[in-house]
Write a protein that holds these residues in place. Structure first.
Motif, mmCIF file in Angstrom:
data_model
loop_
_atom_site.group_PDB
_atom_site.id
_atom_site.type_symbol
_atom_site.label_atom_id
_atom_site.label_comp_id
_atom_site.label_asym_id
_atom_site.label_seq_id
_atom_site.Cartn_x
_atom_site.Cartn_y
_atom_site.Cartn_z
ATOM 1 N N LEU A 35 -1.571 -1.762 -7.617
ATOM 2 C CA LEU A 35 -2.762 -1.967 -6.793
ATOM 3 C C LEU A 35 -3.293 -3.381 -6.974
ATOM 4 O O LEU A 35 -3.653 -4.052 -5.998
ATOM 5 C CB LEU A 35 -3.824 -0.934 -7.160
ATOM 6 N N TYR A 86 -8.389 -3.429 0.215
ATOM 7 C CA TYR A 86 -8.231 -3.694 -1.221
ATOM 8 C C TYR A 86 -9.506 -4.153 -1.919
ATOM 9 O O TYR A 86 -9.550 -4.202 -3.143
ATOM 10 C CB TYR A 86 -7.153 -4.763 -1.421
ATOM 11 N N ARG A 87 -10.545 -4.464 -1.182
ATOM 12 C CA ARG A 87 -11.751 -5.038 -1.786
ATOM 13 C C ARG A 87 -12.413 -4.045 -2.752
ATOM 14 O O ARG A 87 -12.540 -2.866 -2.451
ATOM 15 C CB ARG A 87 -12.731 -5.450 -0.698
ATOM 16 N N ASN A 88 -12.829 -4.548 -3.909
ATOM 17 C CA ASN A 88 -13.510 -3.735 -4.930
ATOM 18 C C ASN A 88 -12.670 -2.545 -5.369
ATOM 19 O O ASN A 88 -13.187 -1.455 -5.628
ATOM 20 C CB ASN A 88 -14.870 -3.235 -4.407
ATOM 21 N N ASN A 89 -11.372 -2.773 -5.493
ATOM 22 C CA ASN A 89 -10.499 -1.632 -5.808
ATOM 23 C C ASN A 89 -10.667 -1.113 -7.229
ATOM 24 O O ASN A 89 -10.188 -0.023 -7.553
ATOM 25 C CB ASN A 89 -9.027 -1.982 -5.528
ATOM 26 N N SER A 144 -12.879 3.997 -4.589
ATOM 27 C CA SER A 144 -11.646 4.784 -4.520
ATOM 28 C C SER A 144 -10.774 4.377 -3.341
ATOM 29 O O SER A 144 -11.252 3.828 -2.342
ATOM 30 C CB SER A 144 -11.982 6.273 -4.409
ATOM 31 N N ASN A 145 -9.482 4.682 -3.464
ATOM 32 C CA ASN A 145 -8.544 4.416 -2.372
ATOM 33 C C ASN A 145 -8.952 5.127 -1.088
ATOM 34 O O ASN A 145 -8.822 4.589 0.008
ATOM 35 C CB ASN A 145 -7.134 4.853 -2.771
ATOM 36 N N TYR A 162 -11.097 0.599 5.922
ATOM 37 C CA TYR A 162 -10.039 -0.100 6.646
ATOM 38 C C TYR A 162 -9.938 0.418 8.080
ATOM 39 O O TYR A 162 -9.834 -0.357 9.036
ATOM 40 C CB TYR A 162 -8.706 0.097 5.913
ATOM 41 N N GLY A 178 -3.481 -6.257 -4.105
ATOM 42 C CA GLY A 178 -4.763 -6.871 -3.787
ATOM 43 C C GLY A 178 -4.697 -8.380 -3.793
ATOM 44 O O GLY A 178 -5.380 -9.049 -2.995
ATOM 45 N N TRP A 223 0.837 -1.206 0.000
ATOM 46 C CA TRP A 223 0.000 0.000 0.000
ATOM 47 C C TRP A 223 0.868 1.252 0.000
ATOM 48 O O TRP A 223 0.526 2.282 -0.566
ATOM 49 C CB TRP A 223 -0.940 -0.001 1.215
ATOM 50 N N ARG A 270 -11.815 3.224 0.561
ATOM 51 C CA ARG A 270 -11.380 1.944 1.128
ATOM 52 C C ARG A 270 -10.470 2.137 2.334
ATOM 53 O O ARG A 270 -10.497 1.340 3.273
ATOM 54 C CB ARG A 270 -10.692 1.102 0.050
#
Length: 538
Positions: free
Chosen positions: A104, A135-138, A142-143, A150, A108, A91, A146
């Motif tokens: 990315l 990382y899910r549904n990256n 958007s970062n 997190y 993931g 990351w 997420r």
């Protein structure tokens, strides 16, 4: 040899065999990274390697960390936490927007593998669940979103493991990383510090605790609370280049310019030595970051020749790693702009070359400098063109990493340039309105950790404009407000002295002129402001 010349000379000096051996052996011989205790349910060899990998991760040493976590998996293929660590390491800097593209996707995959293997304890399951959320549904989320998810997951892990040191540390870090840049109450930073400070008392050699306390206090109102951690971090993990740089985030906030320069010199030396020992051509992204902070410090002391040599040298440096592309590009773009703007060399600022194919945020750095330089040189046509370019970059920045924040920053810079363009065309009222608007917006927008400071603070520019239109008492207030937010800024100190003098406040003028001359005691001595300050003291 001066510090600056030593920087340039290092690039051509071969390292000694002993230094090469130390770094080539994965940095283990004589390595000092602090002390981390992070038990995992893996075999003994993997546990040993995991602790070292975590020490690297806590000091943001991504290059070594990626290899270190692969070594953990090699020692124990069933160690799910090895893949958790790889995903966390991939990351990168949580304050720089996160990875993109193939980087990315690869990261993931590490998170997915950790989740598929599953943690062997509830604590490990919590860590792995959190990184999966990161990382899910990256491809569709958007970062920024997420990262906030997190943090929310880490809040639950912390609730379930309130006495676990590493859980507490990572939850606190997530609070700082997700704090809003416009939150002037610093609620999340203070919450993080409340978690980290007691732990640092118990574990004074933990690199992550010192590191993240600095990040939690990286703001004008809180910086003094991070000074102890800043003084100690470099000694805790002297082998890590970022540990040498990170204290300067506090030093810059407090205007401790010599400490800032020394900190970043050590970081640059350590990073360059590591890159060469690994057989890499060029310098690491950490080093460009250190150079920008170093140049900022030199300019505040009037050591302009040193700043100019570094900026010129950086233009020809190649990057040896693929880390931090945004950070590197920002810092490289800012270096030459700082030299021109801090010296009030408006003609040089207006002539800065426009970077080719630069992302919106980075293009705005140069456009701002060119626009201010052109407007203050009386070239209203070029200033208008730079304002138009910034207007196009503003929505474009919104589509990039941390888009809402950077779009706001570009908008502030557009207003500041337009204010000076309007002044040059005779629209004083419009100029004052936009300059104040830019200053008010920037006052409630924290700077990004990617930069030591704005190229020129909007409040300081407002003071310049007020001074130019003869509102001396108001200009003095603007400069003094700038110095509250950014202590010991050279231009603001001189501006305050000049404004006080013109307003008839001779005592206030002498105080600020004295301060300016003292700060410039080791300067090159060729700034016109220094001459005027000395004349004001006669």
């Amino acid at each position: 040899m001066t510090r600056t010349l030593r920087i340039l000379a290092l690039a051509a000096v071969a390292l000694s065999p002993s230094l090469f051996a130390q770094a080539h052996d994965h940095g283990r011989t004589g390595e000092q990274l602090g002390r981390v205790v992070f038990p995992v349910s893996c075999n003994a060899e993997a546990q040993k390697r995991f602790v070292r990998a975590m020490a690297l991760l806590h000091s943001f040493w991504w290059e070594e960390g990626s290899t270190a976590f692969r070594d953990v998996a090699a020692a124990d293929s069933s160690c799910a936490m090895a893949y958790w660590g790889s995903a966390m390491n991939a990351w990168g800097n949580p304050f720089a927007g996160g990875p993109a593209g193939q980087a990315l996707a690869s990261a993931g995959q590490a998170a997915e593998r950790a989740a598929a293997m599953g943690g062997k304890t509830p604590r490990e399951q919590g860590f792995i669940s959190a990184v999966a959320t990161l990382y899910r549904n990256n491809a569709t989320v958007s970062n920024v979103q997420r990262l906030r998810a997190y943090s929310d997951t880490m809040a639950r892990v912390y609730r379930d493991n309130p006495n676990d040191v590493e859980v507490a540390i990572y939850y606190a870090l997530s609070l700082v990383a997700t704090a809003q840049a416009t939150d002037t109450t610093f609620t999340r930073q203070k919450q993080a510090a409340a978690i980290l400070n007691p732990l640092f008392q118990r574990f004074p050699q933990h690199p992550g605790l010192a590191h993240y306390i600095i990040h939690a206090n990286d703001s004008p109102r809180l910086a003094s609370l991070g000074l102890d951690a800043a003084r100690r971090y470099a000694q805790i993990a002297p082998s890590a280049p970022h540990a040498q740089h990170m204290p300067s985030h506090i030093f810059v906030r407090l205007g401790l310019w010599e400490d800032n320069i020394a900190s970043n010199q050590r970081s640059y030396d350590a990073g360059l030595a590591y890159a060469k020992a690994q057989g890499l051509t060029g310098v690491l992204y950490h080093e460009f970051h250190a150079l920008d902070y170093m140049v900022y410090g030199y300019l505040q002391l009037g050591q302009d020749a040193a700043a100019r040599r570094i900026a010129t040298s950086a233009d020809s440096m190649s990057q040896a790693d693929a880390q931090g592309p945004f950070v590197t590009s920002y810092n490289r773009s800012a270096l030459s702009a700082r030299v021109a703007l801090e010296r009030s060399d408006w003609a040089a600022a207006a002539r800065l070359p426009i970077p080719s194919a630069a992302p919106a945020t980075l293009g705005a750095v140069t456009r701002f400098a060119r626009g201010i330089g052109a407007a203050r040189s009386g070239d209203t046509a070029q200033a208008r063109a730079e304002v138009a370019a910034l207007a196009e970059l503003e929505p474009a920045a919104a589509a990039g990493p941390q888009g809402a924040y950077w779009s706001r920053v570009v908008g502030i810079k557009r207003r500041a340039v337009e204010a000076w363009r309007l002044l040059a065309t005779g629209d004083t009222a419009g100029a004052l309105r936009l300059a104040q608007e830019a200053a008010d917006m920037e006052d409630v927008t924290e700077k990004s950790p990617v930069t030591p400071g704005e190229l020129l603070p909007a409040r300081e520019l407002y003071g310049d404009l007020l001074l130019a239109v003869g509102r001396y008492a108001d200009a003095l207030k603007a400069y003094e407000l700038t110095l509250v937010r950014e202590p010991h800024r050279a231009r603001a100190i001189f501006g305050a002295g000049q404004a006080a003098q013109l307003a008839g406040d001779q005592s206030g003028a002498r105080k600020r002129y004295d301060e300016y001359v003292a700060q410039m005691k080791a300067s090159d001595g060729d700034r016109a402001e220094l001459v005027r300050a000395r004349e004001g003291l006669r």
